[in-house]
Each structure stands twice: as structure tokens, then as C-alpha cells.
Write a protein that holds these residues in place. Sequence first.
Motif, short mmCIF file in Angstrom:
data_model
loop_
_atom_site.label_atom_id
_atom_site.label_comp_id
_atom_site.label_asym_id
_atom_site.label_seq_id
_atom_site.Cartn_x
_atom_site.Cartn_y
_atom_site.Cartn_z
N SER A 174 104.46 -35.25 53.52
CA SER A 174 104.51 -36.43 54.40
C SER A 174 105.19 -37.62 53.74
O SER A 174 105.11 -38.74 54.26
CB SER A 174 103.10 -36.83 54.84
OG SER A 174 102.33 -37.27 53.72
N ASP A 175 105.84 -37.39 52.60
CA ASP A 175 106.47 -38.48 51.85
C ASP A 175 105.44 -39.53 51.45
O ASP A 175 105.66 -40.72 51.60
CB ASP A 175 107.61 -39.12 52.65
CG ASP A 175 108.50 -40.04 51.81
OD1 ASP A 175 108.54 -39.86 50.58
OD2 ASP A 175 109.14 -40.93 52.39
N ARG A 176 104.29 -39.04 50.97
CA ARG A 176 103.21 -39.88 50.42
C ARG A 176 102.51 -40.75 51.47
O ARG A 176 101.88 -41.76 51.13
CB ARG A 176 103.74 -40.77 49.29
CG ARG A 176 104.44 -40.02 48.16
CD ARG A 176 105.10 -40.99 47.20
NE ARG A 176 105.91 -40.29 46.20
CZ ARG A 176 105.57 -40.13 44.92
NH1 ARG A 176 104.43 -40.61 44.48
NH2 ARG A 176 106.37 -39.51 44.08
N GLU A 177 102.57 -40.33 52.73
CA GLU A 177 102.00 -41.14 53.80
C GLU A 177 100.57 -40.76 54.16
O GLU A 177 99.84 -41.60 54.71
CB GLU A 177 102.88 -41.03 55.06
CG GLU A 177 104.22 -41.73 54.95
CD GLU A 177 104.05 -43.24 54.80
OE1 GLU A 177 103.36 -43.85 55.63
OE2 GLU A 177 104.61 -43.80 53.83
N SER A 201 95.47 -41.80 56.21
CA SER A 201 96.87 -42.18 56.31
C SER A 201 97.05 -43.67 56.03
O SER A 201 96.12 -44.46 56.19
CB SER A 201 97.41 -41.85 57.71
OG SER A 201 96.84 -42.70 58.69
N ARG A 202 98.26 -44.01 55.65
CA ARG A 202 98.55 -45.43 55.38
C ARG A 202 98.41 -46.27 56.64
O ARG A 202 97.99 -47.43 56.58
CB ARG A 202 99.96 -45.57 54.79
CG ARG A 202 100.08 -45.00 53.38
CD ARG A 202 101.42 -45.31 52.75
NE ARG A 202 101.52 -44.68 51.42
CZ ARG A 202 101.06 -45.23 50.30
NH1 ARG A 202 100.49 -46.42 50.34
NH2 ARG A 202 101.19 -44.60 49.15
N ASP A 203 98.76 -45.72 57.78
CA ASP A 203 98.72 -46.48 59.04
C ASP A 203 97.39 -46.36 59.78
O ASP A 203 97.22 -46.98 60.82
CB ASP A 203 99.85 -46.04 59.95
CG ASP A 203 101.22 -46.44 59.42
OD1 ASP A 203 101.32 -47.51 58.79
OD2 ASP A 203 102.18 -45.68 59.63
N GLU A 204 96.47 -45.53 59.27
CA GLU A 204 95.14 -45.37 59.87
C GLU A 204 95.23 -45.04 61.37
O GLU A 204 94.64 -45.70 62.22
CB GLU A 204 94.29 -46.62 59.64
CG GLU A 204 94.05 -46.91 58.16
CD GLU A 204 93.23 -48.16 57.92
OE1 GLU A 204 92.02 -48.13 58.23
OE2 GLU A 204 93.79 -49.17 57.43
N LEU A 205 95.94 -43.95 61.67
CA LEU A 205 96.20 -43.56 63.04
C LEU A 205 95.22 -42.53 63.60
O LEU A 205 95.27 -42.23 64.80
CB LEU A 205 97.62 -42.96 63.14
CG LEU A 205 98.79 -43.85 62.76
CD1 LEU A 205 100.08 -43.03 62.78
CD2 LEU A 205 98.89 -45.03 63.70
N TYR A 206 94.34 -41.98 62.75
CA TYR A 206 93.65 -40.76 63.13
C TYR A 206 92.14 -40.94 63.30
O TYR A 206 91.37 -40.03 62.97
CB TYR A 206 93.96 -39.68 62.10
CG TYR A 206 95.43 -39.35 62.02
CD1 TYR A 206 96.03 -38.50 62.94
CD2 TYR A 206 96.24 -39.93 61.03
CE1 TYR A 206 97.38 -38.21 62.88
CE2 TYR A 206 97.60 -39.64 60.95
CZ TYR A 206 98.16 -38.79 61.89
OH TYR A 206 99.51 -38.51 61.82
N GLY A 207 91.72 -42.07 63.83
CA GLY A 207 90.33 -42.23 64.20
C GLY A 207 89.42 -42.71 63.07
O GLY A 207 89.88 -43.06 61.98
N PRO A 208 88.12 -42.70 63.31
CA PRO A 208 87.17 -43.32 62.38
C PRO A 208 87.02 -42.62 61.04
O PRO A 208 86.51 -43.20 60.10
CB PRO A 208 85.84 -43.31 63.15
CG PRO A 208 86.00 -42.24 64.18
CD PRO A 208 87.45 -42.25 64.56
N THR A 209 87.46 -41.34 60.92
CA THR A 209 87.42 -40.69 59.61
C THR A 209 88.71 -40.89 58.83
O THR A 209 88.83 -40.40 57.71
CB THR A 209 87.14 -39.17 59.75
OG1 THR A 209 88.10 -38.59 60.63
CG2 THR A 209 85.74 -38.93 60.27
#
Length: 280
Positions: A174-177, A201-209
Amino acid sequence: MGLGASSHETLMSANKCVCCNESYWVRFERDYFSQGTCRWAFRGTYHGNGKHAGNKCVTKVFKDNVARHYDSWVPDLLASKEAVRMGKNFNREHPTNRQIQFITPLICKMDKIGDSGGFLWIRDEDERFVRKQEWVAVEPFIEGEYKKFNSNSGAVFGLSEALPAFSHYTYDASDRELVVCDLQGVRSHNYYYLTDPAICSRDELYGPTDIGVTGIAMFFENHICTEICKNFAKPNIDNDYVVKGLQPKRSSSYTFEFSGAERAANRYFRNRKTLPAVSE
């Protein structure tokens, strides 16, 4: 408890099964058999015209009736789909003696609520755990011994070389993402069948975990490379920025458990390629 007339029922799933391209509705028990911090799990069966009709399933329900809209499950679907994609790539690029297979849930809207089982003249709908119009997630029931292999806070369980290497692979690919972690499920002779992955993830896109950059840093703080992953990209640690008081744990970690220090670290490192140092 059996799946009789007093069981709960859903409408047809909003998405289709990835392996047979069919939608299903499910019937499931009124009492859960397992629970986590945020969800209950119920035994049930698939119904419909596809090949899984009649098979056992697990229905997952958010606690506190928060899934009033389909969007409540979107982060879970995104995490599952990304984990599926990464798993297929890992299997192809770094084959091991067991392939990694993630389960993508079906998302269904509730239709019928089973009755509470009281006297005939005072029976009410059993809304202890689920209500009409609520959305639930459905996955196949996996036969075998259910195990947790790592968590989203860096803890590692068991002797598998492939699964920690897979989590490391996702960072490299993921290129360190991001890092796919919280790996749990059943190990068979040829497969790891995995469910409910977390993605940090750096962008915190995937919910509360998705505990962000802090979760990625905690993974690498506790990760020991194997022959599979020793040449994968490794993070650059900013030792001048230390997040203290973090301990890996078996159960999943959630963003709502974070203090101001972890939230600040996630914001600071979101657009950087480095990671904070972490310590207990």
C-alpha cells in the motif's frame, strides 16, 4: 434455541455473495452465542435460490441499535474488500502452504422480529438486541477451531509465519499507507479462513477499529520479520515523537478508547511517511 417461527428474519441482502453472485435473506436465533465490544453474534441459516441456501451462517448486530442505515456497515465492507484484494495478491506473489481467504459479509435489513416467547395473549416482538429496519451483517459459519492470530494493537498469537508476514506485506503493497490486521478465523489444512479484519490506515477510513498511524506503529513495534517479509518495506520511526502508555492487547482496540495523545499522533503523521515511536 432452534430456528422456528419465533426467530428473526431479514430481507434480501443489499449486496451479493462474492462467490456465487446471489443475494440471500437469513433467519437467525433471538439469543446471541458470542459478543464483542460493539457487536453480538447470532446463529442462523441462509435462505434464497443460491448454493448457500440452507447453510449455517452468523449474523452480526451492532450494539445500542446504531446501524439504522446501510452506511453504518460501509467501513466494514471497505475493510473486507481491501483485505480480500490484498489476500489474493499475497497468495499469488508469496505462496505458502495455506492460502489466505477473507470472508466478505452480506448486509441485510431486518424484516421480521421474533416474538418474546411469553403467553399467547401478551407476546411482544423481542427487541432486546435487534429492531425492525436495522441493518445487520451476515457471514458463513466457519467450521473448526476459531483463533485470533494478531490484533490491531500489535499483539501476536500462535506460531504462524504467514499471517504476520501478510500484515507486513499490506504495508509494503500500500506504499506505507495501511496495515491489515486483527486477523482471526479458522485454520484448515489448506486455508486460513479469516473474518472481521481491521485496517489501520493513515486516513482512518475503515471504521472504529481503524486506529490509524498509532496502530501501524504498534504493529511494527511488536513485529518480527520472517523469511517471507524480511525484504518488505519497513517504517522510518521518528524517535523524537513518542506516544507513551500503549500496550498490545488481545481484544480489538477502538478509536473511541483513544486519548488525546494518540489522536494528536494520528493527525500529525497522517501526511508523513514516518511513524511515531511507541512505548508502554
